[in-house]
Scaffold this active site. Structure first.
Site, PDB file in Angstrom:
ATOM      1  N   TYR A   1       0.826  -1.212   0.000  1.00 22.36           N
ATOM      2  CA  TYR A   1       0.000   0.000   0.000  1.00 22.36           C
ATOM      3  C   TYR A   1       0.863   1.265   0.000  1.00 22.36           C
ATOM      4  O   TYR A   1       0.645   2.193  -0.782  1.00 22.36           O
ATOM      5  CB  TYR A   1      -0.911  -0.034   1.229  1.00 22.36           C
ATOM      6  CG  TYR A   1      -1.662   1.237   1.521  1.00 22.36           C
ATOM      7  CD1 TYR A   1      -2.845   1.536   0.844  1.00 22.36           C
ATOM      8  CD2 TYR A   1      -1.204   2.133   2.487  1.00 22.36           C
ATOM      9  CE1 TYR A   1      -3.544   2.700   1.118  1.00 22.36           C
ATOM     10  CE2 TYR A   1      -1.901   3.292   2.765  1.00 22.36           C
ATOM     11  CZ  TYR A   1      -3.068   3.579   2.080  1.00 22.36           C
ATOM     12  OH  TYR A   1      -3.760   4.730   2.361  1.00 22.36           O
TER      13      TYR A   1
ATOM     14  N   LYS B   1       1.293   4.354  -2.870  1.00 21.40           N
ATOM     15  CA  LYS B   1       0.973   5.748  -2.567  1.00 21.40           C
ATOM     16  C   LYS B   1       2.194   6.653  -2.757  1.00 21.40           C
ATOM     17  O   LYS B   1       2.064   7.817  -3.160  1.00 21.40           O
ATOM     18  CB  LYS B   1       0.446   5.874  -1.132  1.00 21.40           C
ATOM     19  CG  LYS B   1      -0.921   5.241  -0.920  1.00 21.40           C
ATOM     20  CD  LYS B   1      -2.016   5.940  -1.702  1.00 21.40           C
ATOM     21  CE  LYS B   1      -3.401   5.461  -1.272  1.00 21.40           C
ATOM     22  NZ  LYS B   1      -4.488   6.122  -2.025  1.00 21.40           N
TER      23      LYS B   1
END
Length: 257
Positions: free
Chosen positions: A163, A167
């Site tokens: 994740y 990002k």
């Protein structure tokens, strides 16, 4: 070239807008009088229910943001329905993910497939929406792209490798796109939250983690999705007309950007 369009004159796309943080983002823009396209992947019922709360100003449209053809079709449908192009894109959609530190893949078990799933959903998704938005934004001489990020790549209190890497890549894309699209009157920025209390993704987070973060945050509490959504409005508003390529951290002061 228009440097700004008031929020109540904008047509806003919120990807993953039917639930979780996306729902709060939709509500924030509707509250300010904007027209909003609520994009969803599977949450048809929730999206329709949310759209029904603002008849004439909200439209629920299904599309997988990783599918460029589907995204192009969504933009065409929105333009036909409202009679104007999407001026503002909020890239919020998140591939299936749960903020559960106990269940995350650790360094020894992390697979490229885990990373790629997040890169596809986060980075490819934002690229697809941006490219689909460009003709309409250039026609209007105005555009706002706001990408939803995270403070975890500055403070990886829980190392969600997949994740966080996606990002971080999205922040890089935010900055390079801002350089490329600035001459067209299009700004590209990021709003980065920490753990939010509470979204669908953070529902699996143990209470002790929330308490730990609150204790170490200057405001002594965990930021809510509604507070995050309100900060996002800044980058779509006329107040930010000279701000682009920036990353605003909205986490109660836990991380200093």
């Amino acid at each position: 070239m228009q440097m700004s369009i008031n929020l109540n004159e904008q047509l806003v796309l919120v990807t993953g807008g039917a639930r979780g943080l996306g729902e709060h983002l939709v509500r924030a823009f509707l509250r300010e009088g904007a027209r909003v396209v609520i994009n969803y992947l599977h949450s048809a019922e929730a999206a329709a229910k949310l759209a029904a709360e603002a008849p004439g100003r909200a439209l629920a449209l299904q599309a997988d943001v990783t599918d460029a053809v589907a995204v192009q079709a969504l933009f065409a449908q929105a333009h036909e329905h409202f009679g104007s192009p999407i001026t503002t894109v909020i890239n919020n959609a998140l591939p299936a993910f749960s903020f559960n530190g106990d269940a995350r893949p650790h360094a020894g078990q992390l697979r490229w497939e885990d990373l790629n799933q997040q890169l596809e959903g986060v980075v490819k998704g934002a690229l697809n929406t941006t490219q689909a938005a460009l003709p309409g934004m250039r026609e209007a001489g105005f555009g706002r792209i706001v990408n939803v990020g995270t403070n975890l790549f500055q403070n990886p209190v829980v190392p969600y490798h997949d994740y966080t890497a996606a990002k971080a890549a999205l922040l890089s894309l935010t900055r390079t796109l801002s350089q490329d699209l600035g001459p067209d009157g299009i700004t590209v920025n990021m709003v980065s939250g920490g753990l939010l209390r509470t979204t669908d993704a953070s529902a699996a987070t143990p209470e002790a983690v929330f308490d730990y973060i609150a204790a170490n945050t200057p405001l002594r509490r965990v930021t809510t999705p509604a507070e995050f959504a309100d900060a996002t409005l800044f980058f779509a508003s006329s107040w930010s007309r000279s701000v682009t390529g920036q990353n605003l951290v909205v986490d109660g002061g836990l991380v200093k950007n």
